[in-house]
Design a protein around this motif. Structure first.
Motif, PDB file in Angstrom:
ATOM      1  N   ALA A  13     -33.583 -12.801 -17.649  1.00 24.16           N
ATOM      2  CA  ALA A  13     -34.505 -11.880 -18.305  1.00 24.16           C
ATOM      3  C   ALA A  13     -35.096 -10.894 -17.297  1.00 24.16           C
ATOM      4  CB  ALA A  13     -35.615 -12.660 -19.004  1.00 24.16           C
ATOM      5  N   VAL A  14     -35.450 -11.400 -16.099  1.00 26.59           N
ATOM      6  CA  VAL A  14     -35.967 -10.508 -15.056  1.00 26.59           C
ATOM      7  C   VAL A  14     -34.906  -9.486 -14.662  1.00 26.59           C
ATOM      8  CG1 VAL A  14     -36.876 -10.381 -12.712  1.00 26.59           C
ATOM      9  CG2 VAL A  14     -37.560 -12.255 -14.194  1.00 26.59           C
ATOM     10  N   ALA A  15     -33.647  -9.947 -14.539  1.00 26.89           N
ATOM     11  CA  ALA A  15     -32.563  -9.030 -14.165  1.00 26.89           C
ATOM     12  C   ALA A  15     -32.368  -7.944 -15.218  1.00 26.89           C
ATOM     13  CB  ALA A  15     -31.272  -9.822 -13.964  1.00 26.89           C
ATOM     14  N   VAL A  16     -32.396  -8.337 -16.484  1.00 27.68           N
ATOM     15  CA  VAL A  16     -32.248  -7.347 -17.558  1.00 27.68           C
ATOM     16  C   VAL A  16     -33.386  -6.334 -17.512  1.00 27.68           C
ATOM     17  CG1 VAL A  16     -32.279  -7.041 -20.065  1.00 27.68           C
ATOM     18  CG2 VAL A  16     -30.914  -8.879 -19.049  1.00 27.68           C
ATOM     19  N   TYR A  17     -34.607  -6.839 -17.282  1.00 24.08           N
ATOM     20  CA  TYR A  17     -35.751  -5.933 -17.199  1.00 24.08           C
ATOM     21  C   TYR A  17     -35.581  -4.936 -16.061  1.00 24.08           C
ATOM     22  CZ  TYR A  17     -40.450  -4.164 -16.479  1.00 24.08           C
ATOM     23  OH  TYR A  17     -41.519  -3.332 -16.310  1.00 24.08           O
ATOM     24  N   LEU A  76     -41.456  -5.949  -0.467  1.00 26.02           N
ATOM     25  CA  LEU A  76     -41.426  -4.825   0.471  1.00 26.02           C
ATOM     26  C   LEU A  76     -40.577  -3.670  -0.060  1.00 26.02           C
ATOM     27  CD1 LEU A  76     -41.122  -6.694   3.895  1.00 26.02           C
ATOM     28  CD2 LEU A  76     -43.159  -5.618   2.899  1.00 26.02           C
ATOM     29  N   VAL A  77     -39.426  -3.980  -0.639  1.00 29.00           N
ATOM     30  CA  VAL A  77     -38.570  -2.918  -1.195  1.00 29.00           C
ATOM     31  C   VAL A  77     -39.295  -2.205  -2.332  1.00 29.00           C
ATOM     32  CG1 VAL A  77     -36.445  -2.461  -2.470  1.00 29.00           C
ATOM     33  CG2 VAL A  77     -36.409  -3.985  -0.494  1.00 29.00           C
ATOM     34  N   THR A  78     -39.938  -2.990  -3.193  1.00 28.94           N
ATOM     35  CA  THR A  78     -40.648  -2.396  -4.330  1.00 28.94           C
ATOM     36  C   THR A  78     -41.796  -1.513  -3.854  1.00 28.94           C
ATOM     37  OG1 THR A  78     -40.098  -4.323  -5.687  1.00 28.94           O
ATOM     38  CG2 THR A  78     -41.872  -2.907  -6.474  1.00 28.94           C
ATOM     39  N   MET A  79     -42.590  -2.022  -2.904  1.00 24.72           N
ATOM     40  CA  MET A  79     -43.692  -1.211  -2.385  1.00 24.72           C
ATOM     41  C   MET A  79     -43.168   0.030  -1.667  1.00 24.72           C
ATOM     42  SD  MET A  79     -46.347  -4.136  -0.980  1.00 24.72           S
ATOM     43  CE  MET A  79     -47.471  -2.871  -0.380  1.00 24.72           C
ATOM     44  N   GLY A  80     -42.044  -0.094  -0.954  1.00 32.23           N
ATOM     45  CA  GLY A  80     -41.473   1.074  -0.281  1.00 32.23           C
ATOM     46  C   GLY A  80     -41.052   2.154  -1.253  1.00 32.23           C
ATOM     47  N   CYS A  81     -40.403   1.749  -2.344  1.00 30.33           N
ATOM     48  CA  CYS A  81     -39.992   2.728  -3.363  1.00 30.33           C
ATOM     49  C   CYS A  81     -41.205   3.379  -4.014  1.00 30.33           C
ATOM     50  CB  CYS A  81     -39.121   2.039  -4.414  1.00 30.33           C
ATOM     51  SG  CYS A  81     -37.519   1.484  -3.793  1.00 30.33           S
ATOM     52  N   VAL A 104     -42.313   1.615 -14.227  1.00 29.72           N
ATOM     53  CA  VAL A 104     -42.490   0.213 -14.631  1.00 29.72           C
ATOM     54  C   VAL A 104     -41.518  -0.721 -13.915  1.00 29.72           C
ATOM     55  CG1 VAL A 104     -43.444   0.784 -16.888  1.00 29.72           C
ATOM     56  CG2 VAL A 104     -40.967   0.619 -16.599  1.00 29.72           C
ATOM     57  N   TRP A 105     -40.616  -0.186 -13.127  1.00 28.28           N
ATOM     58  CA  TRP A 105     -39.678  -1.037 -12.366  1.00 28.28           C
ATOM     59  C   TRP A 105     -40.437  -1.969 -11.422  1.00 28.28           C
ATOM     60  CZ3 TRP A 105     -37.943  -1.325  -7.142  1.00 28.28           C
ATOM     61  CH2 TRP A 105     -36.699  -1.926  -6.948  1.00 28.28           C
ATOM     62  N   VAL A 106     -41.640  -1.553 -10.989  1.00 31.97           N
ATOM     63  CA  VAL A 106     -42.406  -2.372 -10.036  1.00 31.97           C
ATOM     64  C   VAL A 106     -42.853  -3.693 -10.648  1.00 31.97           C
ATOM     65  CG1 VAL A 106     -43.222  -0.350  -8.772  1.00 31.97           C
ATOM     66  CG2 VAL A 106     -44.588  -1.250 -10.674  1.00 31.97           C
ATOM     67  N   ALA A 107     -42.906  -3.787 -11.983  1.00 32.67           N
ATOM     68  CA  ALA A 107     -43.355  -5.032 -12.622  1.00 32.67           C
ATOM     69  C   ALA A 107     -42.343  -6.152 -12.452  1.00 32.67           C
ATOM     70  CB  ALA A 107     -43.629  -4.795 -14.104  1.00 32.67           C
ATOM     71  N   THR A 154     -49.857  -9.304 -16.423  1.00 34.11           N
ATOM     72  CA  THR A 154     -48.438  -9.678 -16.415  1.00 34.11           C
ATOM     73  C   THR A 154     -48.194 -10.855 -15.492  1.00 34.11           C
ATOM     74  OG1 THR A 154     -47.748  -7.408 -16.886  1.00 34.11           O
ATOM     75  CG2 THR A 154     -46.108  -8.877 -15.902  1.00 34.11           C
ATOM     76  N   GLY A 155     -48.726 -10.774 -14.259  1.00 38.27           N
ATOM     77  CA  GLY A 155     -48.533 -11.865 -13.317  1.00 38.27           C
ATOM     78  C   GLY A 155     -49.148 -13.163 -13.775  1.00 38.27           C
ATOM     79  N   PHE A 156     -50.371 -13.093 -14.302  1.00 33.31           N
ATOM     80  CA  PHE A 156     -51.076 -14.311 -14.701  1.00 33.31           C
ATOM     81  C   PHE A 156     -50.453 -14.942 -15.941  1.00 33.31           C
ATOM     82  CE2 PHE A 156     -54.356 -16.799 -16.759  1.00 33.31           C
ATOM     83  CZ  PHE A 156     -54.951 -17.467 -15.696  1.00 33.31           C
ATOM     84  N   ILE A 157     -50.248 -14.142 -16.980  1.00 35.11           N
ATOM     85  CA  ILE A 157     -49.761 -14.690 -18.248  1.00 35.11           C
ATOM     86  C   ILE A 157     -48.324 -15.179 -18.121  1.00 35.11           C
ATOM     87  CG2 ILE A 157     -49.225 -14.123 -20.641  1.00 35.11           C
ATOM     88  CD1 ILE A 157     -51.631 -12.260 -20.630  1.00 35.11           C
ATOM     89  N   LEU A 158     -47.470 -14.387 -17.468  1.00 36.31           N
ATOM     90  CA  LEU A 158     -46.088 -14.827 -17.304  1.00 36.31           C
ATOM     91  C   LEU A 158     -46.009 -16.133 -16.522  1.00 36.31           C
ATOM     92  CD1 LEU A 158     -43.974 -11.607 -16.596  1.00 36.31           C
ATOM     93  CD2 LEU A 158     -43.944 -13.060 -18.622  1.00 36.31           C
TER      94      LEU A 158
END
Length: 367
Positions: A13-17, A76-81, A104-107, A154-158
């Motif tokens: 599911a994470v990959a699809v997102y 790190l990759v996400t923060m860099g982008c 929203v890719w950062v989520a 998102t972080g807490f509920i997931l």
């Protein structure tokens, strides 16, 4: 679907997102690249996001790679982008709340951290991403507040939901295994009851009728019948709360030589504690049979005292002299020390063994 299967579904599911969010970022790039200060850098960031989405899909798909190195690299990759938007999107646009390059890719990294370590790990990832976004915007605005709140939720509920799902899946697996083991034991018990136990009962009865050496053979057959019946008896499974009725754990020990007295109401204990306590009682009764002789009788008293449970085993055997248990332990014979005293100590209880006109073993477990 097993526990491993559920984890696979979550990471898929994470990959699809990731790829769906990557497509959305690509659409924004096509629509807005003419207003960017460095369009070539924007396309480069998009390419990095695409490559990392492929790498993350493969690595998160393997349980042996889902460690801290991968999680930190993902962050790190996400923060860099995200931070790269500073050199692509104009400062004025960012202050007005315009979209960053990854959007929203950062989520995805927040979800990955949540799935790997629970809600608090997801919250930590969300705080890092939110901090980078706040640095980009340069000030606290309604856009930054909304983005931060959404990421934290998102972080807490997931993380919370995934923890509940994995716990439920694990409990279901344990219940399934317990049910299968119970059914198999019941099947074996029926077979033994229809053959071996009936033969032993007949030998015991006929031996007593014939007398002489046959009576001794009948007595031995009766003892083995009681022991075997206790081994194949199926104790009720623990309740949904993991509690077991200690009375049911002790009931199979009753025989012509062993009398059990217990309360009329349920004596609940955690299933593991009840099993260990019953094993200690069985060890004490084994000592009675081995050292007391065929005529020795034993009485088991179960008492529920509210804040504790006490089981007392008394017999009318010859007993033992003072210091005999300590001497046996020094000689390496640790039956009582390990199978009775040690068992009770491991479950937080206590055991005492005294001898006066027989032997008395008192087992006490606090609630």
């Amino acid at each position: 679907m097993g526990l491993v299967g559920l984890e696979v579904v979550l990471w898929r599911a994470v990959a699809v997102y990731r790829f769906v969010a990557l497509g959305y970022a690509a659409v924004l790039m096509v629509n807005n690249y003419h207003s960017y200060t460095r369009p070539w850098l924007g396309w480069t960031v998009l390419a990095v996001m695409a490559v990392w989405s492929i790498v993350a899909t493969y690595t998160y798909g393997r349980a042996d790679l889902r460690g801290w190195p991968l999680l930190i690299a993902d962050l790190l990759v996400t923060m860099g982008c995200l931070i790269a938007s500073h050199w692509v999107v104009t400062e004025a646009s960012l202050r007005r709340g315009s979209a960053t390059l990854p959007m929203v890719w950062v989520a995805a990294v927040v979800a990955a951290w949540s799935f790997s370590g629970g809600r608090w790990r997801g919250v930590i990832a969300a705080l890092f991403i939110s901090g980078a976004d706040l640095w980009l915007r340069g000030s606290v605005t309604m856009a930054t507040v909304n983005a931060t709140v959404l990421l934290l939720l998102t972080g807490f509920i997931l993380g919370y939901v995934v923890s509940l799902a994995l716990d439920a899946e694990e409990q279901l697996q344990r219940a399934t295994k317990l049910e299968a083991a119970t059914k198999e034991r019941e099947r074996l018990a029926r077979g033994i009851h229809d053959s071996v136990l009936q033969v032993l009962a007949i030998i015991s009865k006929r031996g007593a009728e014939l007398g002489g050496e046959a009576a001794e053979l009948g007595r031995l057959a009766g003892e083995q019948e009681v022991t075997l019946r206790a081994l194949v008896s199926v104790a009720p499974p623990p309740t949904a709360s993991g509690q077991a009725d200690l009375r049911e754990r002790l009931r199979p020990f009753a025989s012509a030589q062993v009398q059990i007295a217990s309360p009329a109401t349920v004596v609940p204990l955690p299933a593991e504690v009840a099993d260990e306590l019953a094993a200690a009682v069985n060890s004490a009764l084994d000592n009675v049979r081995v050292h007391g002789g065929p005529q020795t009788r034993a009485w088991v008293l179960l008492e529920d005292e509210g804040d504790s449970v006490t089981v007392t085993i008394r017999d009318n055997g010859p007993g033992f002299p003072n210091g005999r248990l300590a001497q046996a332990a020094q000689e390496g014979r640790l039956g009582v020390a390990q199978s009775i005293v040690g068992r009770l100590r491991d479950i937080g209880g206590s055991a005492s063994v005294t001898s006066h006109d027989g032997t008395e073993v008192e087992l006490r477990v606090p609630r």
